[in-house]
Scaffold this motif. Structure first.
Motif, mmCIF file in Angstrom:
data_model
loop_
_atom_site.group_PDB
_atom_site.id
_atom_site.type_symbol
_atom_site.label_atom_id
_atom_site.label_comp_id
_atom_site.label_asym_id
_atom_site.label_seq_id
_atom_site.Cartn_x
_atom_site.Cartn_y
_atom_site.Cartn_z
ATOM 1 N N GLN A 53 0.847 -1.191 0.000
ATOM 2 C CA GLN A 53 0.000 0.000 0.000
ATOM 3 C C GLN A 53 0.882 1.240 0.000
ATOM 4 O O GLN A 53 2.058 1.185 0.383
ATOM 5 C CB GLN A 53 -0.901 0.016 1.268
ATOM 6 N N PRO A 54 0.354 2.369 -0.489
ATOM 7 C CA PRO A 54 1.134 3.610 -0.430
ATOM 8 C C PRO A 54 1.580 3.909 0.993
ATOM 9 O O PRO A 54 0.778 3.841 1.935
ATOM 10 C CB PRO A 54 0.158 4.667 -0.948
ATOM 11 N N GLY A 55 2.858 4.234 1.147
ATOM 12 C CA GLY A 55 3.408 4.523 2.464
ATOM 13 C C GLY A 55 4.174 3.361 3.049
ATOM 14 O O GLY A 55 4.909 3.543 4.026
ATOM 15 N N ASP A 56 4.006 2.150 2.514
ATOM 16 C CA ASP A 56 4.768 1.006 3.002
ATOM 17 C C ASP A 56 6.239 1.178 2.665
ATOM 18 O O ASP A 56 6.596 1.818 1.677
ATOM 19 C CB ASP A 56 4.257 -0.296 2.386
ATOM 20 N N ILE A 57 7.103 0.618 3.463
ATOM 21 C CA ILE A 57 8.549 0.740 3.295
ATOM 22 C C ILE A 57 9.128 -0.628 2.947
ATOM 23 O O ILE A 57 8.819 -1.630 3.603
ATOM 24 C CB ILE A 57 9.207 1.269 4.578
ATOM 25 N N ILE A 58 9.956 -0.632 1.896
ATOM 26 C CA ILE A 58 10.676 -1.847 1.499
ATOM 27 C C ILE A 58 12.142 -1.631 1.812
ATOM 28 O O ILE A 58 12.764 -0.694 1.310
ATOM 29 C CB ILE A 58 10.478 -2.156 0.007
ATOM 30 N N ARG A 59 12.717 -2.509 2.626
ATOM 31 C CA ARG A 59 14.126 -2.391 2.979
ATOM 32 C C ARG A 59 14.969 -3.014 1.867
ATOM 33 O O ARG A 59 14.736 -4.139 1.434
ATOM 34 C CB ARG A 59 14.394 -3.097 4.305
ATOM 35 N N VAL A 60 15.977 -2.249 1.398
ATOM 36 C CA VAL A 60 16.886 -2.750 0.368
ATOM 37 C C VAL A 60 18.227 -3.090 0.994
ATOM 38 O O VAL A 60 18.463 -2.804 2.174
ATOM 39 C CB VAL A 60 17.057 -1.711 -0.756
ATOM 40 N N ASP A 61 19.123 -3.688 0.192
ATOM 41 C CA ASP A 61 20.393 -4.191 0.712
ATOM 42 C C ASP A 61 21.516 -3.172 0.636
ATOM 43 O O ASP A 61 22.689 -3.526 0.681
ATOM 44 C CB ASP A 61 20.796 -5.467 -0.039
ATOM 45 N N THR A 62 21.199 -1.870 0.472
ATOM 46 C CA THR A 62 22.232 -0.832 0.431
ATOM 47 C C THR A 62 21.939 0.226 1.480
ATOM 48 O O THR A 62 20.779 0.445 1.869
ATOM 49 C CB THR A 62 22.289 -0.164 -0.955
ATOM 50 N N ASN A 63 23.033 0.883 1.921
ATOM 51 C CA ASN A 63 22.891 1.975 2.873
ATOM 52 C C ASN A 63 22.750 3.306 2.127
ATOM 53 O O ASN A 63 22.981 3.397 0.920
ATOM 54 C CB ASN A 63 24.103 2.036 3.804
ATOM 55 N N VAL A 64 22.399 4.340 2.830
ATOM 56 C CA VAL A 64 22.189 5.658 2.241
ATOM 57 C C VAL A 64 23.472 6.191 1.608
ATOM 58 O O VAL A 64 23.447 6.839 0.549
ATOM 59 C CB VAL A 64 21.660 6.644 3.303
ATOM 60 N N ASP A 65 24.613 5.923 2.226
ATOM 61 C CA ASP A 65 25.886 6.454 1.730
ATOM 62 C C ASP A 65 26.566 5.544 0.712
ATOM 63 O O ASP A 65 27.639 5.881 0.205
ATOM 64 C CB ASP A 65 26.849 6.692 2.904
ATOM 65 N N ASP A 66 25.987 4.385 0.420
ATOM 66 C CA ASP A 66 26.626 3.451 -0.509
ATOM 67 C C ASP A 66 26.513 3.957 -1.952
ATOM 68 O O ASP A 66 25.573 4.670 -2.324
ATOM 69 C CB ASP A 66 25.960 2.074 -0.425
ATOM 70 N N GLU A 67 27.503 3.567 -2.779
ATOM 71 C CA GLU A 67 27.459 3.892 -4.196
ATOM 72 C C GLU A 67 26.457 2.982 -4.909
ATOM 73 O O GLU A 67 26.255 1.824 -4.518
ATOM 74 C CB GLU A 67 28.843 3.739 -4.830
ATOM 75 N N LEU A 68 25.851 3.528 -5.943
ATOM 76 C CA LEU A 68 24.876 2.779 -6.730
ATOM 77 C C LEU A 68 25.550 2.129 -7.933
ATOM 78 O O LEU A 68 26.554 2.639 -8.444
ATOM 79 C CB LEU A 68 23.752 3.702 -7.208
ATOM 80 N N ASP A 69 24.973 1.026 -8.377
ATOM 81 C CA ASP A 69 25.446 0.381 -9.597
ATOM 82 C C ASP A 69 24.692 0.966 -10.799
ATOM 83 O O ASP A 69 23.460 1.056 -10.793
ATOM 84 C CB ASP A 69 25.211 -1.136 -9.541
ATOM 85 N N ILE A 70 25.457 1.371 -11.836
ATOM 86 C CA ILE A 70 24.877 1.927 -13.064
ATOM 87 C C ILE A 70 25.046 0.885 -14.179
ATOM 88 O O ILE A 70 26.161 0.436 -14.450
ATOM 89 C CB ILE A 70 25.543 3.249 -13.465
ATOM 90 N N TYR A 71 23.937 0.527 -14.811
ATOM 91 C CA TYR A 71 23.940 -0.486 -15.874
ATOM 92 C C TYR A 71 23.699 0.193 -17.232
ATOM 93 O O TYR A 71 22.804 1.037 -17.372
ATOM 94 C CB TYR A 71 22.851 -1.526 -15.631
ATOM 95 N N VAL A 72 24.511 -0.190 -18.211
ATOM 96 C CA VAL A 72 24.291 0.198 -19.600
ATOM 97 C C VAL A 72 23.755 -1.047 -20.313
ATOM 98 O O VAL A 72 24.485 -2.022 -20.501
ATOM 99 C CB VAL A 72 25.579 0.688 -20.278
ATOM 100 N N GLY A 73 22.465 -0.995 -20.666
ATOM 101 C CA GLY A 73 21.815 -2.224 -21.106
ATOM 102 C C GLY A 73 21.694 -3.141 -19.910
ATOM 103 O O GLY A 73 21.107 -2.775 -18.881
ATOM 104 N N ASN A 74 22.286 -4.323 -19.998
ATOM 105 C CA ASN A 74 22.298 -5.261 -18.868
ATOM 106 C C ASN A 74 23.704 -5.469 -18.331
ATOM 107 O O ASN A 74 23.955 -6.431 -17.608
ATOM 108 C CB ASN A 74 21.704 -6.615 -19.311
ATOM 109 N N ILE A 75 24.626 -4.548 -18.676
ATOM 110 C CA ILE A 75 26.024 -4.678 -18.255
ATOM 111 C C ILE A 75 26.351 -3.607 -17.222
ATOM 112 O O ILE A 75 26.077 -2.427 -17.431
ATOM 113 C CB ILE A 75 26.969 -4.553 -19.474
ATOM 114 N N ARG A 76 26.908 -4.024 -16.090
ATOM 115 C CA ARG A 76 27.313 -3.095 -15.026
ATOM 116 C C ARG A 76 28.583 -2.377 -15.461
ATOM 117 O O ARG A 76 29.621 -2.988 -15.658
ATOM 118 C CB ARG A 76 27.551 -3.884 -13.738
#
Length: 326
Positions: free
Chosen positions: A278-301
């Motif tokens: 439902q709107p407002g629900d929180i999903i916990r992900v496996d990264t922290n706020v300060d972690d770098e994100l992975d950028i994919y071009v097509g399906n390649i990291r």
């Protein structure tokens, strides 16, 4: 060069002559000279080598027609070079029936004009197709109207412009369609007794089939006749420089669109939790706020980045490039 006799055959011939089995006078009398007929009314100005080279040029031209005309006609186009021959201009014009579609083409910088004859059935099919029909020709031939000729002229201009590339290995030409004639009497580009080369192309537009005849006068091709042989033609095929080839490929790749996505994180949830989100629900992900994100071009990291904003849009700032070995 005649056959060369072996020593054994020479000895056998001399033995027969000495014994009288063979009469030398009879052999001399039976020696016929090879005489070749020459028609001064139809001088042989185009050799088989010239005609074969013209076929090669127009085979290339046929491939261009089959790839470019479908853009305008929205129909499958099949093109085949049937044959080439040398005849007088009067023989060509006497075989034409009215109405006919004759495109008078200026073949600059070469002197004079050439003719492109298109079968009437193909002309009717082109008009029908360009006006939204199925490309069906008329059952009974009739004269073309001014509007129909304007429509056909547009396609003929495309056909004329495609002549440049096949002739590049012989000479640089700048063909231009001057006019379209529907009566062969108004297309007397040369005197009736002049020799011409005719290249016949079978053109199939969808289910409609007809011929296109290219009339090439000798006086027009005379300055480049020495170049109309397969040895010269193949030796002058343009070999593109490897660096230029790479630059062209790179420029094409540079304009190719690719998808880029930034993955904020991943998470595993049950199907029941997913269904009941439902709107407002929180999903916990496996990264922290300060972690770098992975950028994919097509399906390649390919990159890592930090999240942020650019104006009113979300954005990422690339922090590192991931090489293939990583």
């Amino acid at each position: 060069m005649g056959d060369v006799l072996s020593q054994g055959e020479i000895d056998s011939l001399l033995q027969q002559l000495s014994s009288g089995e063979i009469n030398a006078e009879e052999i001399k009398d039976n020696t016929d000279k090879q005489v070749k007929n020459y028609d001064f009314a139809r001088p042989s100005k185009f050799s088989k080598e010239h005609l074969r080279t013209l076929e090669i040029i127009f085979e290339h031209y046929g491939r261009l027609l089959s790839t470019n005309l479908p853009v305008y006609l929205r129909k499958n186009i099949q093109v085949e070079v049937m044959n080439s021959e040398a005849v007088t201009y009067s023989e060509f014009t006497n075989a034409l029936s009215n109405p006919v579609l004759l495109g008078v083409v200026e073949f600059a910088p070469l002197r004079g004009d050439i003719l492109m004859e298109l079968a009437s059935s193909l002309g009717y099919a082109i008009v029908d197709r360009m006006l939204g029909g199925m490309g069906v020709p008329l059952e009974k031939a009739r004269d073309f109207s001014e509007i129909e000729l304007l429509i056909i002229e547009r396609i003929m201009n495309v056909c004329v412009n495609l002549l440049r590339e096949p002739w590049e290995n012989v000479t640089e030409i700048h063909p231009r369609l001057q006019r379209i004639e529907t009566n062969s009497q108004f297309a007397q580009i040369i005197s009736p007794g002049e020799m011409i080369a005719i290249v016949t192309i079978n053109l199939k537009i969808g289910d409609v089939e007809g011929l296109m005849n290219i009339c090439l006068p000798f006086i027009t091709l005379e300055p480049v006749m020495d170049k109309l042989n397969t040895k010269f033609w193949y030796s002058n095929m343009q070999i593109k420089d490897e660096e230029t080839y790479h630059e062209v490929i790179e420029s094409l790749i540079d304009r190719a669109p690719v998808s880029v996505k930034a993955v904020l994180g991943k998470s595993l949830i049950s199907v029941s939790d997913f269904v009941n989100l439902q709107p407002g629900d929180i999903i916990r992900v496996d990264t922290n706020v300060d972690d770098e994100l992975d950028i994919y071009v097509g399906n390649i990291r390919k990159f890592t980045a930090l999240p942020g904003s650019s104006g009113t849009n979300y954005a990422v700032r690339v922090t590192s490039v991931i090489r293939e070995e990583e």
